[in-house]
Design a protein around this motif. Sequence first.
Motif, PDB file in Angstrom:
ATOM      1  N   ALA A   1       0.830  -1.209   0.000  1.00 50.94           N
ATOM      2  CA  ALA A   1       0.000   0.000   0.000  1.00 50.94           C
ATOM      3  C   ALA A   1       0.862   1.255   0.000  1.00 50.94           C
ATOM      4  O   ALA A   1       0.592   2.209  -0.746  1.00 50.94           O
ATOM      5  CB  ALA A   1      -0.937  -0.002   1.200  1.00 50.94           C
ATOM      6  N   VAL A   2       1.903   1.267   0.825  1.00 48.64           N
ATOM      7  CA  VAL A   2       2.784   2.433   0.890  1.00 48.64           C
ATOM      8  C   VAL A   2       3.487   2.650  -0.446  1.00 48.64           C
ATOM      9  O   VAL A   2       3.526   3.766  -0.982  1.00 48.64           O
ATOM     10  CB  VAL A   2       3.813   2.261   2.027  1.00 48.64           C
TER      11      VAL A   2
ATOM     12  N   ILE B   1       2.641   5.873  -2.863  1.00 46.61           N
ATOM     13  CA  ILE B   1       3.670   6.871  -3.170  1.00 46.61           C
ATOM     14  C   ILE B   1       3.744   7.091  -4.674  1.00 46.61           C
ATOM     15  O   ILE B   1       3.746   8.231  -5.157  1.00 46.61           O
ATOM     16  CB  ILE B   1       5.029   6.438  -2.593  1.00 46.61           C
ATOM     17  N   LEU B   2       3.786   5.984  -5.427  1.00 45.59           N
ATOM     18  CA  LEU B   2       3.794   6.122  -6.879  1.00 45.59           C
ATOM     19  C   LEU B   2       2.536   6.824  -7.368  1.00 45.59           C
ATOM     20  O   LEU B   2       2.582   7.721  -8.213  1.00 45.59           O
ATOM     21  CB  LEU B   2       3.898   4.740  -7.537  1.00 45.59           C
TER      22      LEU B   2
ATOM     23  N   ILE C   1      -3.482   9.396  -7.204  1.00 43.72           N
ATOM     24  CA  ILE C   1      -4.279   9.175  -5.993  1.00 43.72           C
ATOM     25  C   ILE C   1      -4.259  10.485  -5.214  1.00 43.72           C
ATOM     26  O   ILE C   1      -3.199  10.938  -4.795  1.00 43.72           O
ATOM     27  CB  ILE C   1      -3.698   8.026  -5.149  1.00 43.72           C
ATOM     28  N   LYS C   2      -5.424  11.074  -5.017  1.00 47.75           N
ATOM     29  CA  LYS C   2      -5.469  12.410  -4.425  1.00 47.75           C
ATOM     30  C   LYS C   2      -6.068  12.439  -3.025  1.00 47.75           C
ATOM     31  O   LYS C   2      -6.154  13.500  -2.404  1.00 47.75           O
ATOM     32  CB  LYS C   2      -6.209  13.369  -5.356  1.00 47.75           C
TER      33      LYS C   2
ATOM     34  N   GLN D   1      -1.692   1.320  -7.905  1.00 44.87           N
ATOM     35  CA  GLN D   1      -1.985   2.738  -8.043  1.00 44.87           C
ATOM     36  C   GLN D   1      -2.987   2.981  -9.157  1.00 44.87           C
ATOM     37  O   GLN D   1      -3.189   2.144 -10.036  1.00 44.87           O
ATOM     38  CB  GLN D   1      -0.689   3.490  -8.363  1.00 44.87           C
ATOM     39  N   CYS D   2      -3.604   4.147  -9.128  1.00 43.73           N
ATOM     40  CA  CYS D   2      -4.415   4.605 -10.248  1.00 43.73           C
ATOM     41  C   CYS D   2      -3.476   5.020 -11.373  1.00 43.73           C
ATOM     42  O   CYS D   2      -2.427   5.628 -11.130  1.00 43.73           O
ATOM     43  CB  CYS D   2      -5.284   5.791  -9.838  1.00 43.73           C
ATOM     44  N   GLN D   3      -3.827   4.708 -12.600  1.00 39.74           N
ATOM     45  CA  GLN D   3      -2.978   5.065 -13.726  1.00 39.74           C
ATOM     46  C   GLN D   3      -3.750   4.967 -15.029  1.00 39.74           C
ATOM     47  O   GLN D   3      -4.819   4.368 -15.086  1.00 39.74           O
ATOM     48  CB  GLN D   3      -1.758   4.154 -13.794  1.00 39.74           C
ATOM     49  N   ARG D   4      -3.185   5.524 -16.076  1.00 38.47           N
ATOM     50  CA  ARG D   4      -3.838   5.486 -17.384  1.00 38.47           C
ATOM     51  C   ARG D   4      -3.512   4.195 -18.128  1.00 38.47           C
ATOM     52  O   ARG D   4      -4.368   3.593 -18.746  1.00 38.47           O
ATOM     53  CB  ARG D   4      -3.395   6.678 -18.236  1.00 38.47           C
TER      54      ARG D   4
END
Length: 538
Positions: A301-302, A306-307, A320-321, A472-475
């Motif tokens: 998770a960490v 971070i990414l 991630i906001k 992470q969230c990403q395109r």
Amino acid sequence: MTTQSFFPASLADVPADVQIEPIHQREYLLNGEMIAWSGRVADVYSPVGTPDESGNWQRHLVGSYPVCGPTEAMAALDAAVAAYDNGRGEWPQMPVAGRIACMETFIGKMLEKRSLVINLIMWEIGKNRPDATKEFDRTVKYIYDTINVLKDMDRNSSRFRIEEGIIGQIRRSPLGVVLSMGPFNYPLNETYTTLIPAILMGNTILFKTPKHGSLLHYPLLEAFRTSFPKGVVNSLYGRGAEVIPPVMQSGKVNVLTLIGSSRVADELQRFHPKLNRLRSILSLDAKNAAIILPDADLDVAVSECILGSLSFNGQRCTAIKIIWAHRSIVDQFLAKFGPAVSALKLGMPWTDGAQITPLPEPTKTDYLTDIIRDAEAGGARIMNEGGGEVVESLFRPAVVYPVKEGMKLYRDEQFGPVVPVVAYDDTEEFIDYLITDDHGMQASIFGSDPEAIAALIDPLVNLVSRVNINAQCQRGPDTFPFTGRKDSAEGTLSVEDALRSFSIRSAVATKDTTPNKTILNNIVGNHESVFLSTNFIF
């Protein structure tokens, strides 16, 4: 933090392969020609700076570009309209294989400017060297991938269908004139993820460069000019508030594609006099949220948070906001997350290993400081050592906790290196947050229990467009659909979806009779039509 610790003392301290002479652009692309410009210009200052003779830190001048007005904007629009010519122009009438050949020529010329464009990405928007390089190379790969998908689509359309006594051929046709507006955070890649498929599908283009990251497009204008027929690609420089309204008010724009804010998108659409004739393809605001379940692997998770929250300083719509951590493990999470965030290396874009770099927007550090102060006034505090420290355009990432409703950080898209953390007791709180949020792009779930994760997946897929599990969230990858719900997007982008978004299915049909078959065979056999054809692209 001190200026001397991070910024170069002089340009002589900048690596030789990164140094560039100021580029003062005095021309722009219009109707197949580079038009000389002697009017107003905008200076481009880098987020990287050095001390002046008096010892005061100053942003480095990268160059300047034209600030055109409504007259030039309408001339660019007229060129695109003439080149399309109601679908009868050279470009929309060109066979797909011909358009692909032009695009392949463009790629070759684009690659010749690789080093210069990468350096301009670093200097103009402060993106670190690995990410700037990746942006260029990923864009080239995206173009090749788009070409390959277009070939497949055309092959699948190269045959006739016979249904219920009707013979027909169905292909995709262009939509018309496209106004393309890209963002500053991915000024090359995200601009081209709409620009390239729009061009390949036979549309003509008017593209407005972003305020930050505008100059890097200049080296590629000649490639556009010499790779495509005149009027297919036209550049538009100037203040958006001056040049865009008259273009939209003309009613001659068929497609608006914007990667930016929902507020701007709303304003631009309202300018168009016939909204039913306007197709909008938009990637807009996002407040992507991550939820950390009680049984989550905190190391994963960490790392992923971070990414997700701080890649390119958090200046990504897919960042991630806001992070929701279960109250039973929030202290453990912060004990790992805070030090990991503080350990991120600050530096110049070319500094080896630099993960946090200068921010391009001149007022951004003030804004980030203000939203942290707002949260502190509501009882939150900075949880990581050095978080929120500012030196000129550098901002050390800040982890802020506990964030709650009423604080700006809870709802506003900060678009920068500040990470709000919320403690929750029940997952319904997280779901309710997404329901009441104006955004709906992505979310991330961190956990180990398949049943608990599944219980979140089903409601979340109807609230956001992509749910990431322990990631992470990403395109990417670019073959996956990229879109959003509510105020986050309109239309879908991916390699294939973008080609479909910038085109419409058209059909030619006739009754299954002997005379009609003869007509079709003659047209196809004698290559009388570009549309009605069984040509196969290899």
